[in-house]
Scaffold this motif. Sequence first.
Motif, short mmCIF file in Angstrom:
data_model
loop_
_atom_site.label_atom_id
_atom_site.label_comp_id
_atom_site.label_asym_id
_atom_site.label_seq_id
_atom_site.Cartn_x
_atom_site.Cartn_y
_atom_site.Cartn_z
N UNK A 1 7.38 12.44 7.76
CA UNK A 1 6.49 12.88 6.70
C UNK A 1 5.05 12.91 7.21
N UNK A 2 4.28 13.83 6.65
CA UNK A 2 2.87 13.99 7.03
C UNK A 2 1.99 13.21 6.06
N UNK A 3 1.31 12.18 6.58
CA UNK A 3 0.36 11.41 5.79
C UNK A 3 -1.04 11.85 6.18
N UNK A 4 -1.57 12.84 5.48
CA UNK A 4 -2.92 13.32 5.69
C UNK A 4 -3.23 13.56 7.17
N UNK A 5 -2.32 14.27 7.82
CA UNK A 5 -2.52 14.62 9.22
C UNK A 5 -1.84 13.70 10.21
N UNK A 6 -1.26 12.61 9.75
CA UNK A 6 -0.54 11.67 10.61
C UNK A 6 0.95 11.78 10.31
N UNK A 7 1.75 12.05 11.31
CA UNK A 7 3.19 12.16 11.13
C UNK A 7 3.81 10.77 11.28
N UNK A 8 4.38 10.26 10.20
CA UNK A 8 5.01 8.94 10.20
C UNK A 8 6.50 9.09 9.97
N UNK B 1 8.83 18.00 -0.10
CA UNK B 1 8.80 17.04 -1.20
C UNK B 1 7.68 16.01 -0.97
N UNK B 2 6.99 15.64 -2.03
CA UNK B 2 5.95 14.62 -1.96
C UNK B 2 6.55 13.26 -2.25
N UNK B 3 6.27 12.28 -1.38
CA UNK B 3 6.79 10.93 -1.56
C UNK B 3 5.67 9.93 -1.27
N UNK B 4 5.94 8.69 -1.59
CA UNK B 4 5.04 7.61 -1.21
C UNK B 4 5.68 6.77 -0.12
N UNK B 5 4.92 6.45 0.91
CA UNK B 5 5.39 5.56 1.96
C UNK B 5 4.75 4.19 1.69
N UNK B 6 5.54 3.28 1.16
CA UNK B 6 5.03 1.98 0.74
C UNK B 6 5.16 0.98 1.89
N UNK C 1 3.27 8.96 -8.11
CA UNK C 1 2.90 9.25 -9.49
C UNK C 1 2.08 10.53 -9.60
N UNK C 2 1.31 10.83 -8.54
CA UNK C 2 0.49 12.02 -8.53
C UNK C 2 0.69 12.77 -7.24
N UNK C 3 0.84 14.07 -7.33
CA UNK C 3 1.01 14.88 -6.12
C UNK C 3 -0.37 15.23 -5.57
N UNK C 4 -0.98 14.21 -4.92
CA UNK C 4 -2.34 14.42 -4.42
C UNK C 4 -2.36 14.56 -2.91
N UNK C 5 -1.23 14.95 -2.33
CA UNK C 5 -1.19 15.18 -0.90
C UNK C 5 -1.61 16.61 -0.63
N UNK C 6 -2.62 16.78 0.19
CA UNK C 6 -3.11 18.13 0.48
C UNK C 6 -2.30 18.77 1.59
N UNK D 1 0.87 -1.17 0.00
CA UNK D 1 0.00 0.00 0.00
C UNK D 1 0.91 1.23 0.00
N UNK D 2 0.58 2.22 -0.80
CA UNK D 2 1.41 3.42 -0.88
C UNK D 2 0.64 4.59 -0.28
N UNK D 3 1.20 5.13 0.80
CA UNK D 3 0.57 6.26 1.50
C UNK D 3 1.19 7.55 0.98
N UNK D 4 0.41 8.43 0.36
CA UNK D 4 0.96 9.70 -0.12
C UNK D 4 1.30 10.60 1.07
#
Length: 380
Positions: free
Chosen positions: A273-280, A292-297, A375-380, A255-258
Motif C-alpha cells: 500500500x502507498x502511504x503518502x508516497x511510501x510503499x509499505x 482501496x483505501x485502508x488504514x495501516x495501524x 473513516x475518511x478517504x483522505x489519501x491523495x 497510529x493509523x496511516x492512511x
Amino acid sequence: MTTLSQAGPATSVRTAEPAASLRRVTVSYGATTALHDCSLDIAAGETVALLGPSGSGKSTALKALAGFETPTSGTVHLGGRDVTTASPAQRGIGIVVQSYALFPHMSVRKNVGFGLRARRIASAETRRRVDETLRMVGMFDYADRMPDELSGGQQQRVAIARALAIRPNVLLLDEPLSALDASLRQSMVHELQQLKDKLPGLAVVYVTHDQNEALALADRIAVMRNARIESLGRTEEMFNHPPTEFSATFLGGADVLPARILEDAAAGAPLRADYLGHVLEAVAREDSAAGQTVGLAVRPWSWTVVDGGSSSNPALRVEVTGVQWRGSSHRVQAVSPETGQTLHLERTAGQPVPQVGDSLRVTVEPSEILVVPVEKSDVS
C-alpha cells in the motif's frame, strides 16, 4: 475456595436466554441522545466490558440495564423477561459504582446485609449469606468495622459483597476501580478475576475507560463511541484484529496511516500500500482490491528505530517533539516532516532514549501492521 451459592438460572454457566439484553435501546434527553439503538446480549457466566471515552454512552447503557434510565425506545430483558418498565429493586441486579456508596453509619456487616433486610430475608439466613459473601471477598475479619475505618480497596470489596449478597444473576460494575490508586487497581483486578472463578454462572457488565481492565477481565469487549456500540467481539480478537480505525486507536493506542492498496491481495497474503508516497507492506486481513483505501495501524511498541541498512519496510524519517517517562518505558512523540502525521514510539529499558529535536528513522515489520477500514478517504 469459598463458592457463593446461587438460585435460579445463574447456577448454570449457559442458559437458553441471555442473562441480560438491550434490544435497540435509545435513551434521549430532549435533543440530546445519550444512547442510540443499542443492542447487546450478555450470557450467564460471561463478562462483557463496555469500553470507551467519556460521553460514549457506556454508563447510560448500564443504567438502562439497571433501571436507573428509562429507554426512549427499545426494551430491556433479564433472563428473557421484559423489565423495561420495572424498577431497579424489581430487577434483582447487583450494582457497584465508583463512589462505593456505602452507608457511613452502618458497619460492614450491616452494609452487606442491607439488601437482604430490604427483601425481608430471615435474620439467620441474612447472617449466613453476609458471612459467606464477606469470606468470598476477603473481608470477614472486618465485619464489625465502619466504612471510614477501611481503605479504598477494602471499601470497594464491601461494595461488591453487598451487591453479591442478594445472589443476583447479573452484576453491573460502573467504573468500579477509577477512584483507586494504581497499585490498588491492579490488586482489585486480580480479585475480580478470582471472583469470576468463584461465580461461574454470574453475568457481569463492566463499564470502564481503561483498556487494561477490559483486557484482563472481559470475555467480550464492546467499544463505544458517540452513544453507539461501534464494535463488539471476543477480547483477544478485538485486540489482535480491531475491526475499525477507532478500535485500533482505543485498544492499544495505534497510529493509523492512511494508505491506498497498490495491487489485489488475498486474505493472509502480503499487501502493498502507498502511504503518502511510501510503499509499505502488511498482511491482508481479507481479500483486498487495488485502489482501496485502508488504514495501516501501528502500535507504539511495534515501531523500530533504525540506523541504516535494509528492513522489511522502508524507514520513515521523524522528528522528536516530546518524550514522556512511564517508569518501565519512555513514550516518544514524533512528527513526520514529509506527511505531517504524529507517530508514537515506545522505548523500553535498555533502548536509547531520544531527545526532543532529534531526527530518527523508524520502520515496522509487515506482521506488526494491522489493516483496518479508514473513516475518511483522505489519501491523495
